[in-house]
Design an enzyme around this catalytic site. Structure first.
Site, PDB file in Angstrom:
ATOM      1  N   CYS A  40       2.206  -2.777 -21.850  1.00 59.27           N
ATOM      2  CA  CYS A  40       1.525  -2.096 -20.754  1.00 59.27           C
ATOM      3  C   CYS A  40       2.090  -2.467 -19.386  1.00 59.27           C
ATOM      4  O   CYS A  40       1.606  -2.042 -18.357  1.00 59.27           O
ATOM      5  CB  CYS A  40       0.023  -2.363 -20.792  1.00 59.27           C
ATOM      6  SG  CYS A  40      -0.372  -4.107 -20.617  1.00 59.27           S
ATOM      7  N   GLU A  49       1.533 -12.245 -21.799  1.00 61.34           N
ATOM      8  CA  GLU A  49       2.209 -12.223 -20.502  1.00 61.34           C
ATOM      9  C   GLU A  49       2.588 -13.625 -20.029  1.00 61.34           C
ATOM     10  O   GLU A  49       3.076 -13.815 -18.939  1.00 61.34           O
ATOM     11  CB  GLU A  49       1.379 -11.476 -19.446  1.00 61.34           C
ATOM     12  CG  GLU A  49      -0.087 -11.781 -19.462  1.00 61.34           C
ATOM     13  CD  GLU A  49      -0.908 -10.886 -18.533  1.00 61.34           C
ATOM     14  OE1 GLU A  49      -0.349 -10.101 -17.766  1.00 61.34           O
ATOM     15  OE2 GLU A  49      -2.144 -11.026 -18.582  1.00 61.34           O
ATOM     16  N   ARG A  89       6.747 -12.084  -8.892  1.00 59.56           N
ATOM     17  CA  ARG A  89       6.879 -10.632  -9.075  1.00 59.56           C
ATOM     18  C   ARG A  89       6.797  -9.858  -7.760  1.00 59.56           C
ATOM     19  O   ARG A  89       7.201  -8.713  -7.688  1.00 59.56           O
ATOM     20  CB  ARG A  89       5.841 -10.119 -10.086  1.00 59.56           C
ATOM     21  CG  ARG A  89       4.425 -10.352  -9.658  1.00 59.56           C
ATOM     22  CD  ARG A  89       3.477 -10.085 -10.805  1.00 59.56           C
ATOM     23  NE  ARG A  89       3.024  -8.706 -10.843  1.00 59.56           N
ATOM     24  CZ  ARG A  89       2.098  -8.249 -11.673  1.00 59.56           C
ATOM     25  NH1 ARG A  89       1.561  -9.059 -12.562  1.00 59.56           N
ATOM     26  NH2 ARG A  89       1.719  -7.002 -11.638  1.00 59.56           N
ATOM     27  N   ARG A 136      -7.392  -1.648 -15.745  1.00 59.60           N
ATOM     28  CA  ARG A 136      -7.404  -2.891 -14.932  1.00 59.60           C
ATOM     29  C   ARG A 136      -8.786  -2.996 -14.296  1.00 59.60           C
ATOM     30  O   ARG A 136      -9.007  -2.551 -13.176  1.00 59.60           O
ATOM     31  CB  ARG A 136      -6.314  -2.834 -13.868  1.00 59.60           C
ATOM     32  CG  ARG A 136      -4.894  -2.922 -14.416  1.00 59.60           C
ATOM     33  CD  ARG A 136      -3.868  -2.935 -13.279  1.00 59.60           C
ATOM     34  NE  ARG A 136      -2.579  -3.439 -13.687  1.00 59.60           N
ATOM     35  CZ  ARG A 136      -1.490  -2.688 -13.905  1.00 59.60           C
ATOM     36  NH1 ARG A 136      -1.566  -1.374 -13.784  1.00 59.60           N
ATOM     37  NH2 ARG A 136      -0.355  -3.245 -14.245  1.00 59.60           N
ATOM     38  N   ASN A 161       5.142  -7.332 -16.751  1.00 61.29           N
ATOM     39  CA  ASN A 161       5.264  -7.710 -15.331  1.00 61.29           C
ATOM     40  C   ASN A 161       5.132  -9.220 -15.201  1.00 61.29           C
ATOM     41  O   ASN A 161       5.961  -9.890 -14.599  1.00 61.29           O
ATOM     42  CB  ASN A 161       4.175  -7.044 -14.484  1.00 61.29           C
ATOM     43  CG  ASN A 161       4.152  -5.545 -14.660  1.00 61.29           C
ATOM     44  OD1 ASN A 161       5.150  -4.964 -15.066  1.00 61.29           O
ATOM     45  ND2 ASN A 161       3.031  -4.919 -14.365  1.00 61.29           N
ATOM     46  N   ASP A 162       4.061  -9.738 -15.770  1.00 62.06           N
ATOM     47  CA  ASP A 162       3.876 -11.185 -15.679  1.00 62.06           C
ATOM     48  C   ASP A 162       4.791 -11.928 -16.633  1.00 62.06           C
ATOM     49  O   ASP A 162       5.288 -13.007 -16.312  1.00 62.06           O
ATOM     50  CB  ASP A 162       2.403 -11.551 -15.948  1.00 62.06           C
ATOM     51  CG  ASP A 162       1.566 -11.400 -14.690  1.00 62.06           C
ATOM     52  OD1 ASP A 162       2.027 -11.853 -13.632  1.00 62.06           O
ATOM     53  OD2 ASP A 162       0.476 -10.812 -14.758  1.00 62.06           O
ATOM     54  N   HIS A 170       0.816  -1.204   0.000  1.00 60.79           N
ATOM     55  CA  HIS A 170       0.000   0.000   0.000  1.00 60.79           C
ATOM     56  C   HIS A 170       0.854   1.261   0.000  1.00 60.79           C
ATOM     57  O   HIS A 170       0.609   2.222  -0.712  1.00 60.79           O
ATOM     58  CB  HIS A 170      -0.838   0.011   1.283  1.00 60.79           C
ATOM     59  CG  HIS A 170      -2.287   0.038   0.993  1.00 60.79           C
ATOM     60  ND1 HIS A 170      -3.221  -0.466   1.847  1.00 60.79           N
ATOM     61  CD2 HIS A 170      -2.964   0.512  -0.067  1.00 60.79           C
ATOM     62  CE1 HIS A 170      -4.409  -0.306   1.333  1.00 60.79           C
ATOM     63  NE2 HIS A 170      -4.276   0.277   0.170  1.00 60.79           N
ATOM     64  N   ARG A 222      -9.163  -4.181 -20.111  1.00 61.58           N
ATOM     65  CA  ARG A 222      -8.819  -5.583 -19.904  1.00 61.58           C
ATOM     66  C   ARG A 222      -9.949  -6.237 -19.127  1.00 61.58           C
ATOM     67  O   ARG A 222     -10.416  -5.690 -18.127  1.00 61.58           O
ATOM     68  CB  ARG A 222      -7.521  -5.691 -19.110  1.00 61.58           C
ATOM     69  CG  ARG A 222      -7.219  -7.106 -18.717  1.00 61.58           C
ATOM     70  CD  ARG A 222      -5.855  -7.236 -18.118  1.00 61.58           C
ATOM     71  NE  ARG A 222      -5.824  -6.756 -16.752  1.00 61.58           N
ATOM     72  CZ  ARG A 222      -4.710  -6.664 -16.034  1.00 61.58           C
ATOM     73  NH1 ARG A 222      -3.542  -6.950 -16.581  1.00 61.58           N
ATOM     74  NH2 ARG A 222      -4.740  -6.248 -14.806  1.00 61.58           N
TER      75      ARG A 222
HETATM   76  C1  PEP Z   1       1.491  -7.196 -16.613  1.00 65.25           C
HETATM   77  O1  PEP Z   1       1.456  -8.355 -16.195  1.00 65.25           O
HETATM   78  O2  PEP Z   1       2.511  -6.671 -17.091  1.00 65.25           O
HETATM   79  C2  PEP Z   1       0.281  -6.351 -16.547  1.00 65.25           C
HETATM   80  C3  PEP Z   1       0.244  -5.172 -17.097  1.00 65.25           C
HETATM   81  O3  PEP Z   1      -0.758  -6.848 -15.841  1.00 65.25           O
HETATM   82  P1  PEP Z   1      -0.846  -6.771 -14.261  1.00 65.25           P
HETATM   83  O4  PEP Z   1       0.347  -6.016 -13.759  1.00 65.25           O
HETATM   84  O5  PEP Z   1      -2.127  -6.101 -13.931  1.00 65.25           O
HETATM   85  O6  PEP Z   1      -0.817  -8.222 -13.899  1.00 65.25           O
HETATM   86 MG    MG Z   2      -0.473  -9.290 -15.761  1.00 65.54          MG
END
Ligand code: PEP
Ligand code: MG
Length: 958
Positions: A892, A821, A855, A692, A844-845, A585, A728
């Site tokens: 993204c 991802e 992550r 999101r 990210n994923d 947070h 999404r």
């Molecule tokens: C990602 O995985 O890069 C992504 C943008 O989705 P999230 O971070 O919401 O899992």
């Molecule tokens: Mg993701």
């Protein structure tokens, strides 16, 4: 946890008398390197205070608290005296379980031993044992206890029949790790049997790893075809372990307490299942004894309980739900209550109130021991494992941690150490001015609550909307929670001070929250404690430490959300924390406030001296304490340049996203909250590249209905005023649970039911969302994107729903794409590109799954770098496959706003970068610094490296 090992057993000892036996025990501890020889005095002194004889020929000598310094390492030595020794209290002892403990670890041993005391013939068996194994087998055979606790309950479940409730109970047991899928399958097969009073039972012993009981109650009691349904028990039986629970269940039904379970809260259900009658009076008391409820205070408690002339029961609030007789020493010791835990006493009939009061008072007085009031912070701080002195961080040397919010800060540090709250536990110990009675305590609490509310309201006004204000409003709601107030009043009625009662209520609620074991809810526990401390500070008249007037970098163990909200952004240049990951947070708030932050930097940062200089780099996740003059000058120069670039970038934020030579790359914003779409436009975003939508769902207590969703999406679409919105579809599961969408326990939720896989298991939810998006968009540019797609089959399944809806509501065509991802989808990009309209790469994923690094991992996340050449190759494959079919590709994930990554991504051919709102101007500025050829060169060089460090070094050298 302290356990008994064979190596610790000495067979066939002989002693002249009990003193000699004690000396031998001390020598044995010293020989084993557990204590110094001086510990012997502690053993004798303790024995002089009162006998450590436990029962059944066992004594448990241990040192006094003062002799703890003589303990070198916590341990146990078991000495067998086959001939027996006459103990000083007249009992005959065959076994000494001698304990050297630095804190209250010996309670575990004690608890394990209590079952031995109930068994017949143990004394003779211990005396006659010929092997160490035999002794251990006698002493350490702890009984298996069936579980029933807050994690096994499933209350207020929206079910319409008994079968669904039985299944919900089974699923809860599975989530709690007590059963496997076989158990759930066995429950599905059977019809719950009637227990009476609207209660039903489904049970199986198939697939049981830990015997346990679950109770699932419906949202509202209902009458089914076979009668009323107030709740369904789901029993995972094993051997005889669950028989005690069945007895308690029978007692509950005999007492006619069954019906009331239908709308009881978890605490009440657990109390009833523990054997606490609905008619009993109850009183709670915290264990204040430094070493918990060990033999001596337990004896005293039992003595007082026995003298009350009526049966009194007791249970441990934090323990497994079983009420025991407060008059049984072995049972009371068997609770294993530690300092800070709470006992719940109960009794029925005339005189119950006075009897309970006598016990609670005695507990408060320490049961014959000197005790100090319990204070969560201090007690936790001074907890067992004595902290080894921390090595200070070396000067002028980079220290790496987790980058949490971008920005560079150079300033002196302000190290904020948590305030200590000292307050008397009991109201009667308060001076007259503060009112040593319950009425005055309640009035004090009310005043403090009002003041806390006023403080929060002022902070909310200052925060002027956004995440900060939202979190502070949650705090305000928490303050207003009648259950918290009731819990505090209950404590005051038991004689506690307002401070102690309030904190007990907060702590209990927070623990219950933490037990729910999901990240979002655990964060709510931190919020609860945060709000609790605010009130405690007011009650204790403690001002939170005041930061300096000059700009500074805040160094803190972990910040509660309201601490961040209190930060004066004009003065706080950066934030550095011991704990926390990039998703905490505080990190999210720091980003929202635009404060550079590095988190999870470890305890050593607390050794930084107040006022010493620090360079904090929130982009790279590193700090440099006491930098040399040269390093500082270099950083200052960078900072100045950075600030100038930021100003310039902001001024030019409405320019289109493109390279210096005119190659177009759209720069869009990532949003979680549809209300922020207008801010995104104001920051120069050319659209929203990732909405999101799970946050829209998370903001509601239950799945938002069609109209609610239409309204939310419409808000964003209208604010975008013709700019595209990439929405999404719901991406829950993994690290993003939805409280009202309970998922089965999974060993590895990141590899389990999440994203589109999960959404396709509830097509009606997905369908409502898609319908809402299509209706909200009308003819505006909407793009729909599916998360966590692994191959074309999932895409087709979702596309079928979209096409059906389009036909049904005559909606215009929209672009339908997938997120890349999962490595499989990048590898299969050519087949996906045939059918999708676009790709958006979730780095990210993609990084998490490619590098096999969680992550959110506090220690490894620094290595989880999206600029890893393996990830870059997957991006390259994706772009090539898309362009070959004339489809566009966005990125993204967080990588899209990484200044070093921007040229690489552009060079790889990415068409759109979607970044967090505040980063839009800077990403556009970075594009303007490049030509397409330069970007291609960055990509080429990056792809040629073997590691992410090598990529970053090579790019830096350009
Ligand atoms: C990602 O995985 O890069 C992504 C943008 O989705 P999230 O971070 O919401 O899992
Ligand atoms: Mg993701």
């Amino acid at each position: 946890m302290l356990t008994l090992h064979q190596d610790d057993v000495l067979l066939d000892c002989r002693a002249a008398d009990w003193r000699d036996a004690l000396d031998q025990a001390a020598a044995s501890l010293a020989e084993a390197g557990r204590a110094t020889p001086e510990y012997r005095h502690g053993l004798h002194e303790r024995e002089a205070q009162s006998s450590t004889y436990l029962g059944n020929a066992i004594a448990i000598p241990h040192g006094t608290p003062e002799s703890r310094d003589q303990v070198l390492a916590t341990g146990v030595r078991v000495l067998q005296f086959p001939e027996g020794i006459e103990w000083h209290d007249g009992n005959r002892v065959h076994v000494l379980v001698t304990i050297a403990a630095q804190s209250d670890e010996h309670l575990d041993i004690l608890r394990a031993l209590t079952h031995v005391l109930d068994r017949e013939g143990v004394a003779a068996q211990l005396a006659e044992a010929r092997s160490r194994a035999e002794i251990i087998a006698q002493l350490a055979k702890a009984p298996i206890v069936a579980r029933v606790d807050i994690d096994t309950l499933c209350l207020g479940f929206p079910a319409k029949d008994r079968f669904e409730l039985a299944l919900a109970g089974a699923a809860r047991l599975r989530q709690a790790g007590c059963v496997t899928g076989d158990f759930v399958a066995a429950i599905v097969e059977q019809e719950p049997v009637a227990l009476g009073q609207g209660l039903w039972l489904a049970s199986s012993s198939c697939g049981v790893t830990t015997p346990a009981l679950s109770l699932a109650t419906p949202e509202a009691a209902f009458v089914g075809p076979k009668g009323p349904v107030n709740g369904v028990f789901c029993l995972a039986g094993q051997g005889e372990a669950h028989l005690g629970l069945i007895d308690r269940l029978a007692t509950l039904l005999d007492a006619g307490d069954g019906e009331a379970l239908a709308d009881a809260d978890a605490a009440t259900v657990l109390a009833r299942l523990a054997g606490e009658s609905a008619r009993a009076e109850t009183a709670r008391a915290r264990v204040l004894n430094a070493h918990g409820l060990h033999a001596r205070p337990a004896k005293q408690l039992v003595h007082i309980a026995r003298s009350q002339g009526l049966p009194i029961k007791v249970r441990l609030l934090e323990g497994s739900a079983e009420t025991v007789s407060a008059a049984s020493l072995t049972k009371v010791i068997g609770l294993g209550a530690r300092r800070g835990q709470t006992l719940v006493f109960s009794a029925e009939g005339a005189g119950a109130g006075e009897a309970l009061k006598a016990l609670v008072d005695a507990m408060g007085d320490g049961l014959g021991e000197k005790v100090a009031a319990f204070d969560e912070r201090r007690d936790v701080e001074t907890a067992p494992a004595a902290p080894t002195p921390l090595e200070p961080l070396p000067a002028d040397t980079p220290h790496m941690a987790v980058p949490a919010a971008p920005g560079l800060a150079i300033a002196p540090v302000f190290v904020m150490r948590a305030p200590r709250f000292d307050y008397p536990e009991r109201a009667r110990d308060l001076d007259a001015e503060r009112g040593g009675d319950g009425v005055a305590q309640k009035a004090r609490l009310e005043r403090a609550l009002r003041e806390a509310t006023e403080q929060l309201e002022a902070l909310i006004r200052q925060a002027k909307g956004g995440e900060v204000a939202q979190i502070l409003s949650i705090h305000e709601e928490m303050l207003d929670d009648p259950e918290l107030r009731e819990a505090a009043h209950e404590g005051i009625d038991e004689g506690l001070s307002a401070e102690a009662a309030w904190w007990r209520g907060i702590d209990t609620a927070a623990r219950a929250q933490e037990m729910l074991a999901d990240r979002l809810l655990a964060e709510r526990a931190a919020d609860l404690r945060d709000v609790g401390r605010r009130v405690l500070g007011i009650l204790c008249g403690i001002e939170l430490p005041t930061p300096p007037d000059e700009p500074y970098i805040l160094v803190v163990d972990d910040v509660g959300p309201s601490d961040v909200a209190r930060l004066d952004t004009a003065k706080v240049r950066g934030l550095l924390t011991v704990r926390g990951g990039a998703t905490s947070h505080s990190a999210i708030l720091a980003r929202a406030l635009g404060i550079a932050a590095v988190v999870g930097a470890g305890e050593r940062i607390m050794t930084l001296e107040n006022g010493s200089d620090l360079i904090l780099d929130g982009e790279r996740g590193r700090v440099i304490p006491s930098p040399s003059k040269e390093r500082r000058e270099r950083a200052e120069l960078r900072l100045k340049e950075h600030q100038a670039r930021e100003r310039q970038a902001y001024a030019e934020r409405f320019e289109p996203g493109q390279t210096r030579d005119g190659h177009r790359v759209e720069v869009a914003a990532n949003l979680g909250n549809t209300a922020h779409a207008a801010d995104a436009v104001e920051q120069g975003a050319e659209g929203v590249g990732l909405l999101r939508t799970e946050f829209v769902f998370m903001a509601h207590a239950e799945a938002p209905d069609l109209d609610t969703q239409i309204a939310e999406y419409r808000e964003a679409i209208e604010a975008l005023d013709g700019r595209p919105l990439v929405a999404r579809t719901l991406d829950v599961g993994g690290d993003k649970p939805l409280p009202y969408w309970p998922l089965p326990q999974e060993d590895n939720p990141f590899l389990g039911l999440r994203g589109i896989r999960l959404a396709l298991t509830r097509p009606e939810i997905l369908e409502t969302q898609l319908r809402a998006l299509l209706v909200a968009a009308g003819d505006k540019p909407l793009r729909i994107m599916l998360p966590m797609v692994k191959d074309i089959a999932e895409f087709r399944a979702a596309r079928a729903i979209v096409e059906r809806l389009q036909e049904e509501i005559q909606a215009p065509d929209v672009q339908l794409g997938v997120m890349i991802e999962i490595p499989s989808s990048a590898l299969l990009a050519p087949s996906l590109a045939e059918e999708v309209d676009f790709f958006s790469i979730g780095t990210n994923d993609l990084t998490q799954y490619t590098l096999a690094i969680d992550r959110g991992h506090a220690e490894l996340s620094a290595q989880s770098d999206g600029l890893h050449p393996a990830v870059l190759r997957l991006i390259q494959m994706t772009v090539e496959a898309a362009h070959a079919k004339g489809k566009w590709v966005g990125v993204c994930g967080e990588l899209a706003s990484d200044p070093q990554a921007v040229p690489v991504l552009v060079g790889l051919g990415v068409d759109e970068l979607s970044v967090s709102l505040r980063q839009v101007p800077m990403v556009k500025a970075r594009l303007r610094e490049l030509t397409l050829d330069e970007a291609r060169r960055h990509a080429e060089i990056a792809l040629a490296q073997a590691t992410s460090d090598a990529v970053r070094e090579a790019l830096e050298a350009l």
